[in-house]
Design a protein around this motif. Structure first.
Motif, PDB file in Angstrom:
ATOM      1  N   ARG A 373      -2.987   0.262  12.142  1.00 35.79           N
ATOM      2  CA  ARG A 373      -2.284  -0.550  11.328  1.00 35.79           C
ATOM      3  C   ARG A 373      -3.124  -1.840  11.026  1.00 35.79           C
ATOM      4  NH1 ARG A 373       3.580  -3.706  12.593  1.00 35.79           N
ATOM      5  NH2 ARG A 373       3.549  -4.861  10.767  1.00 35.79           N
ATOM      6  N   VAL A 374      -3.905  -2.278  12.131  1.00 43.76           N
ATOM      7  CA  VAL A 374      -4.910  -3.412  11.862  1.00 43.76           C
ATOM      8  C   VAL A 374      -5.792  -3.214  10.999  1.00 43.76           C
ATOM      9  CG1 VAL A 374      -6.412  -5.132  12.877  1.00 43.76           C
ATOM     10  CG2 VAL A 374      -3.952  -4.631  14.139  1.00 43.76           C
ATOM     11  N   LEU A 375      -6.403  -1.928  10.846  1.00 48.57           N
ATOM     12  CA  LEU A 375      -7.317  -1.745  10.084  1.00 48.57           C
ATOM     13  C   LEU A 375      -7.097  -1.302   8.661  1.00 48.57           C
ATOM     14  CD1 LEU A 375      -9.290   1.033  12.309  1.00 48.57           C
ATOM     15  CD2 LEU A 375     -10.150  -0.974  11.756  1.00 48.57           C
ATOM     16  N   THR A 376      -5.882  -0.967   8.452  1.00 49.33           N
ATOM     17  CA  THR A 376      -5.281  -0.879   7.188  1.00 49.33           C
ATOM     18  C   THR A 376      -5.058  -2.026   6.465  1.00 49.33           C
ATOM     19  OG1 THR A 376      -4.201   1.312   7.814  1.00 49.33           O
ATOM     20  CG2 THR A 376      -3.310   0.139   5.790  1.00 49.33           C
ATOM     21  N   ILE A 377      -4.617  -3.141   7.161  1.00 46.41           N
ATOM     22  CA  ILE A 377      -4.466  -4.345   6.894  1.00 46.41           C
ATOM     23  C   ILE A 377      -5.908  -5.061   6.578  1.00 46.41           C
ATOM     24  CG2 ILE A 377      -3.649  -7.032   7.306  1.00 46.41           C
ATOM     25  CD1 ILE A 377      -1.762  -5.608   9.235  1.00 46.41           C
ATOM     26  N   LEU A 378      -6.758  -4.923   7.448  1.00 45.83           N
ATOM     27  CA  LEU A 378      -8.222  -5.267   7.096  1.00 45.83           C
ATOM     28  C   LEU A 378      -8.693  -4.645   5.843  1.00 45.83           C
ATOM     29  CD1 LEU A 378      -9.947  -5.205  10.635  1.00 45.83           C
ATOM     30  CD2 LEU A 378      -9.516  -7.297   9.130  1.00 45.83           C
ATOM     31  N   LEU A 379      -8.634  -3.437   5.656  1.00 51.63           N
ATOM     32  CA  LEU A 379      -9.003  -2.935   4.341  1.00 51.63           C
ATOM     33  C   LEU A 379      -8.334  -3.217   3.032  1.00 51.63           C
ATOM     34  CD1 LEU A 379     -10.901  -0.508   3.033  1.00 51.63           C
ATOM     35  CD2 LEU A 379      -8.940   0.993   3.344  1.00 51.63           C
ATOM     36  N   ARG A 380      -6.750  -3.508   3.236  1.00 48.21           N
ATOM     37  CA  ARG A 380      -6.184  -4.106   2.099  1.00 48.21           C
ATOM     38  C   ARG A 380      -6.537  -5.360   1.697  1.00 48.21           C
ATOM     39  NH1 ARG A 380      -0.467  -4.256   3.898  1.00 48.21           N
ATOM     40  NH2 ARG A 380      -1.241  -6.613   4.256  1.00 48.21           N
ATOM     41  N   GLU A 381      -6.766  -6.240   2.693  1.00 50.83           N
ATOM     42  CA  GLU A 381      -7.104  -7.604   2.345  1.00 50.83           C
ATOM     43  C   GLU A 381      -8.469  -7.884   1.852  1.00 50.83           C
ATOM     44  OE1 GLU A 381      -4.861 -10.027   2.207  1.00 50.83           O
ATOM     45  OE2 GLU A 381      -3.291  -8.614   2.948  1.00 50.83           O
ATOM     46  N   SER A 382      -9.183  -7.007   2.397  1.00 52.13           N
ATOM     47  CA  SER A 382     -10.741  -7.046   2.188  1.00 52.13           C
ATOM     48  C   SER A 382     -10.904  -6.667   0.718  1.00 52.13           C
ATOM     49  CB  SER A 382     -11.581  -6.094   2.823  1.00 52.13           C
ATOM     50  OG  SER A 382     -11.807  -6.641   4.320  1.00 52.13           O
ATOM     51  N   GLU A 383     -10.134  -5.622   0.213  1.00 48.83           N
ATOM     52  CA  GLU A 383     -10.216  -5.285  -1.274  1.00 48.83           C
ATOM     53  C   GLU A 383      -9.506  -6.265  -2.074  1.00 48.83           C
ATOM     54  OE1 GLU A 383      -7.986  -1.481  -1.184  1.00 48.83           O
ATOM     55  OE2 GLU A 383      -9.709  -0.304  -0.869  1.00 48.83           O
ATOM     56  N   ARG A 384      -8.757  -6.917  -1.670  1.00 49.40           N
ATOM     57  CA  ARG A 384      -8.015  -7.998  -2.455  1.00 49.40           C
ATOM     58  C   ARG A 384      -8.905  -9.274  -2.649  1.00 49.40           C
ATOM     59  NH1 ARG A 384      -2.712 -11.769  -0.712  1.00 49.40           N
ATOM     60  NH2 ARG A 384      -2.568 -12.912  -2.510  1.00 49.40           N
ATOM     61  N   VAL A 385      -9.812  -9.468  -1.520  1.00 52.94           N
ATOM     62  CA  VAL A 385     -10.652 -10.517  -1.366  1.00 52.94           C
ATOM     63  C   VAL A 385     -11.798 -10.226  -2.489  1.00 52.94           C
ATOM     64  CG1 VAL A 385     -12.555 -11.651  -0.425  1.00 52.94           C
ATOM     65  CG2 VAL A 385     -10.145 -11.749   0.757  1.00 52.94           C
ATOM     66  N   SER A 386     -12.123  -8.949  -2.393  1.00 50.19           N
ATOM     67  CA  SER A 386     -13.177  -8.418  -3.683  1.00 50.19           C
ATOM     68  C   SER A 386     -12.830  -8.451  -4.931  1.00 50.19           C
ATOM     69  CB  SER A 386     -13.573  -6.764  -3.263  1.00 50.19           C
ATOM     70  OG  SER A 386     -14.541  -6.272  -3.851  1.00 50.19           O
ATOM     71  N   GLY A 387     -11.418  -8.059  -5.182  1.00 50.18           N
ATOM     72  CA  GLY A 387     -10.946  -8.267  -6.393  1.00 50.18           C
ATOM     73  C   GLY A 387     -10.774  -9.672  -6.977  1.00 50.18           C
ATOM     74  N   ILE A 388     -10.489 -10.632  -6.036  1.00 49.07           N
ATOM     75  CA  ILE A 388     -10.443 -11.877  -6.562  1.00 49.07           C
ATOM     76  C   ILE A 388     -11.738 -12.200  -6.831  1.00 49.07           C
ATOM     77  CG2 ILE A 388      -9.941 -14.051  -5.966  1.00 49.07           C
ATOM     78  CD1 ILE A 388      -7.674 -13.299  -4.242  1.00 49.07           C
ATOM     79  N   VAL A 389     -12.613 -12.100  -6.270  1.00 52.99           N
ATOM     80  CA  VAL A 389     -14.142 -12.566  -6.615  1.00 52.99           C
ATOM     81  C   VAL A 389     -14.715 -11.718  -7.774  1.00 52.99           C
ATOM     82  CG1 VAL A 389     -16.349 -12.628  -5.501  1.00 52.99           C
ATOM     83  CG2 VAL A 389     -14.544 -13.111  -4.027  1.00 52.99           C
ATOM     84  N   THR A 390     -14.624 -10.515  -7.906  1.00 57.50           N
ATOM     85  CA  THR A 390     -14.898  -9.889  -8.946  1.00 57.50           C
ATOM     86  C   THR A 390     -14.303 -10.498 -10.445  1.00 57.50           C
ATOM     87  OG1 THR A 390     -15.356  -7.914  -7.671  1.00 57.50           O
ATOM     88  CG2 THR A 390     -15.143  -7.753 -10.183  1.00 57.50           C
ATOM     89  N   ASP A 391     -13.211 -10.669 -10.402  1.00 60.70           N
ATOM     90  CA  ASP A 391     -12.487 -11.175 -11.460  1.00 60.70           C
ATOM     91  C   ASP A 391     -12.757 -12.522 -11.756  1.00 60.70           C
ATOM     92  OD1 ASP A 391     -11.224  -8.896 -11.748  1.00 60.70           O
ATOM     93  OD2 ASP A 391      -9.064  -9.387 -11.036  1.00 60.70           O
ATOM     94  N   PHE A 392     -13.134 -13.339 -10.903  1.00 54.13           N
ATOM     95  CA  PHE A 392     -13.425 -14.825 -10.960  1.00 54.13           C
ATOM     96  C   PHE A 392     -14.813 -14.889 -11.615  1.00 54.13           C
ATOM     97  CE2 PHE A 392     -15.620 -18.596  -9.385  1.00 54.13           C
ATOM     98  CZ  PHE A 392     -14.844 -19.506  -9.812  1.00 54.13           C
ATOM     99  N   LEU A 393     -15.870 -13.735 -11.124  1.00 56.88           N
ATOM    100  CA  LEU A 393     -17.004 -13.753 -11.864  1.00 56.88           C
ATOM    101  C   LEU A 393     -16.854 -13.544 -13.199  1.00 56.88           C
ATOM    102  CD1 LEU A 393     -19.350 -12.401  -8.782  1.00 56.88           C
ATOM    103  CD2 LEU A 393     -19.194 -14.560  -9.512  1.00 56.88           C
ATOM    104  N   ASP A 394     -16.073 -12.625 -13.411  1.00 57.14           N
ATOM    105  CA  ASP A 394     -15.880 -11.878 -14.985  1.00 57.14           C
ATOM    106  C   ASP A 394     -15.402 -13.233 -15.638  1.00 57.14           C
ATOM    107  OD1 ASP A 394     -16.744  -9.599 -14.527  1.00 57.14           O
ATOM    108  OD2 ASP A 394     -15.015  -8.505 -14.130  1.00 57.14           O
ATOM    109  N   TYR A 395     -14.494 -14.093 -15.249  1.00 57.83           N
ATOM    110  CA  TYR A 395     -13.805 -15.101 -15.975  1.00 57.83           C
ATOM    111  C   TYR A 395     -14.900 -16.117 -16.161  1.00 57.83           C
ATOM    112  CZ  TYR A 395     -10.366 -18.581 -17.495  1.00 57.83           C
ATOM    113  OH  TYR A 395      -9.922 -19.395 -18.273  1.00 57.83           O
TER     114      TYR A 395
END
Length: 556
Positions: A373-395
């Protein structure tokens, strides 16, 4: 530098020539018509004076034809208005023609005598009031003389006038009185008409004076405007320009020269449009500096609404653009600071989850289920951080736009396939109309991301809806295609709709909060237009207007 004046208004001609001279046209048409009629249908036999009647008609026709030819030879047209002497002669000849017709068909036919009113009516356009009265009196006198001379058998029989035309005194008085009354009534009417014509001429003179004043005002406005004005014909050649145009373009605009030669580039595509269009061009100045000119190009329409040319109204935007660039840079720096603050806030939650998971794993001794469960949370939140950074760079650092022609039907199929394979759609069906077979102009990657984000937002808005539905409809416009993405989800308040394109303003728990901001940015850079309509509890509709690529009327 020579100054060019605005074009003078061209008066609209009536049929391309002046009005015909009525007395001559009447005599020419009547004599020719009667000759043709009697040649086609011979006169009753025996007919007294029939040959003389036809001879006189032929002579009058020949005279009128000669007179028309004389005017044509002088370059004035066959029925041009002659001098006063010829006008009087023509009116007398018309009265003689009318008398010939009346006498030949019987002076006791009072209905034919009403033809005498034509010379009276025609005189209103060419003679003074005294001359009109003289024509009326002469017409009445000629008729009275003809009736008395034939009914009293003073003159030999002619046509249907002779002994059989003799009438009782009361009948004779009726014929003469009726005809004279008609002639004098027509004379009175003509006098009234002439008076009105004089008044109209006076009013026309006043109107011409007003038109001259307005034309002078128009010229002063045309030459005093600080905006450049260039008028072209339908082929884009300069017809006129004001002094400001020459000053802004640093060139003398020669009439007849192509407007593209003055730094405007190729405006033929814009000139083909029937509506007003905005343009912006840049060209090197006299000292080699870059100059920017922007304005509107609109069609010039004639009196009947037909296009007659084009009107360019433009300004020198060089200093304004420089100021805008500095302002945009300042605003961008302020926006980056604000975005950084918002981004730090958005990253705080997933980073806190990641930190808690790391600390939990560091303690060790956790059961396998907890570790998974902890690894699933880590993966989900890491993908969320990556998405925020990618969209921020695009913007914050958008790449240059790469416009190309894109097949709209192919794009629709890609969107449909991506939707059907998306595990997050939750069984929601996509109702998509068949798009028109055209090529649109846009950046391929950005176009796909725009519609993907719009469908993603529509899917999020359907959470909890009883009968969730997403529909994409297309509409062909002039030079553009509109795509409308509709859902029947939760909808938005007016306040939220106004903030829809602001960064991190998303009202959904899922996502980075930059999706609609990127949509707006991509649409602006591609030259598209977007409109949003929404109502709480009834859903949202987003309309995107896309330009059709040049030569893209058909696509597969």
């Amino acid at each position: 530098m020579a100054r060019m004046t605005p074009p003078e208004p061209v008066p609209k001609a009536s049929g391309g020539s002046s009005p015909p001279f009525l007395p001559l046209a009447f005599r020419f048409a009547v004599s020719f018509g009667l000759l043709a009629l009697h040649l086609a249908i011979p006169l009753e036999s025996p007919s007294r004076g029939g040959d003389l009647y036809l001879a006189i008609l032929a002579a009058l026709f020949a005279e009128s034809a000669w007179e028309a030819g004389r005017m044509t030879a002088r370059g004035e047209g066959p029925f041009a208005t002659p001098t006063v002497g010829w006008i009087r002669l023509n009116l007398v000849l018309d009265m003689l023609l009318v008398t010939l017709i009346v006498v030949f068909h019987g002076v006791d036919q009072e209905r034919l005598a009403t033809i005498y009113i034509f010379p009276v009516l025609a005189s209103a356009f060419y003679l003074s009031i005294a001359g009109i009265v003289a024509v009326g009196l002469l017409s009445s006198a000629i008729h009275i003389a003809a009736v008395l001379l034939y009914t009293q058998q003073v003159l030999p029989p002619f046509g249907h006038s002779g002994a059989e035309s003799a009438a009782e005194p009361y009948q004779l008085a009726y014929i003469l009185g009726f005809t004279s009354l008609v002639i004098f009534g027509a004379t009175l009417v003509v006098l009234v008409i002439r008076s009105q014509v004089e008044n109209l001429r006076t009013d026309l003179s006043r109107s011409e004076a007003v038109v001259d004043e307005l034309s002078a005002l128009y010229r002063r406005v045309f030459e005093s405007m600080f905006s450049g004005i260039v008028i072209t014909d339908l082929r884009g050649r300069v017809a006129s320009a004001n002094p400001a145009a020459a000053k802004i373009l640093h060139a003398h605009l020669d009439p007849g020269a192509p407007v593209e030669g003055y730094g405007f580039g190729d405006l033929q595509e814009l000139m083909a449009q029937t509506r007003e269009r905005r343009f912006e061009v840049s060209f090197p100045g006299p000292a080699g500096e870059r100059r920017i000119v922007g304005g509107n190009l609109s069609p010039l329409l004639g009196a009947e609404g037909e296009p007659t040319g084009h009107l360019l109204v433009f300004q020198d935007l060089t200093e304004i653009k420089a100021l805008e660039e500095r302002t945009r840079l300042s605003e961008r720096m302020a926006a980056v600071g604000e975005l950084s603050s918002e981004m730090a806030h958005e990253l705080r939650n997933p980073l806190a989850s990641i930190l808690g998971c790391v600390q939990l794993l560091k303690q060790g001794g956790q059961p396998p289920a907890m570790v998974d469960r902890v690894l699933t949370i880590l993966l989900r939140e890491s993908e969320r951080v990556s998405g925020i950074v990618t969209d921020f760079l695009d913007y914050s650092r958008p790449r240059p736009v790469r416009l190309q022609a894109i097949s709209l039907p192919a794009l629709a199929e890609e969107l449909r396939a991506a939707w059907e394979t998306d595990p997050r759609r939750g069984g929601i069906l996509l109702d998509m109309e068949d798009p028109p077979p055209v090529l649109i102009q846009g950046d391929a990657a950005w176009v796909h991301q725009v519609f993907t984000n719009l469908l993603s937002n529509a899917r999020k808005a359907l959470d909890g809806a009883e009968a969730p539905r997403i529909r994409i409809a297309f509409q062909r416009l002039e030079g553009r295609v509109a795509a409308r993405v509709e859902d029947n989800g939760c909808g938005m308040t007016e306040e939220r709709r106004r903030a829809l394109f602001l960064p991190f303003a998303s009202g959904f728990p899922e996502g980075t909060g930059l999706g609609m901001s990127l949509v707006f940015q991509f649409i602006q850079q591609m030259g598209w237009e977007i409109r949003v309509e929404s109502e709480v509890g009834r859903g949202t509709a987003v309309s995107v207007e896309m330009p059709v690529a040049s030569g893209g009327s058909r696509a597969t």
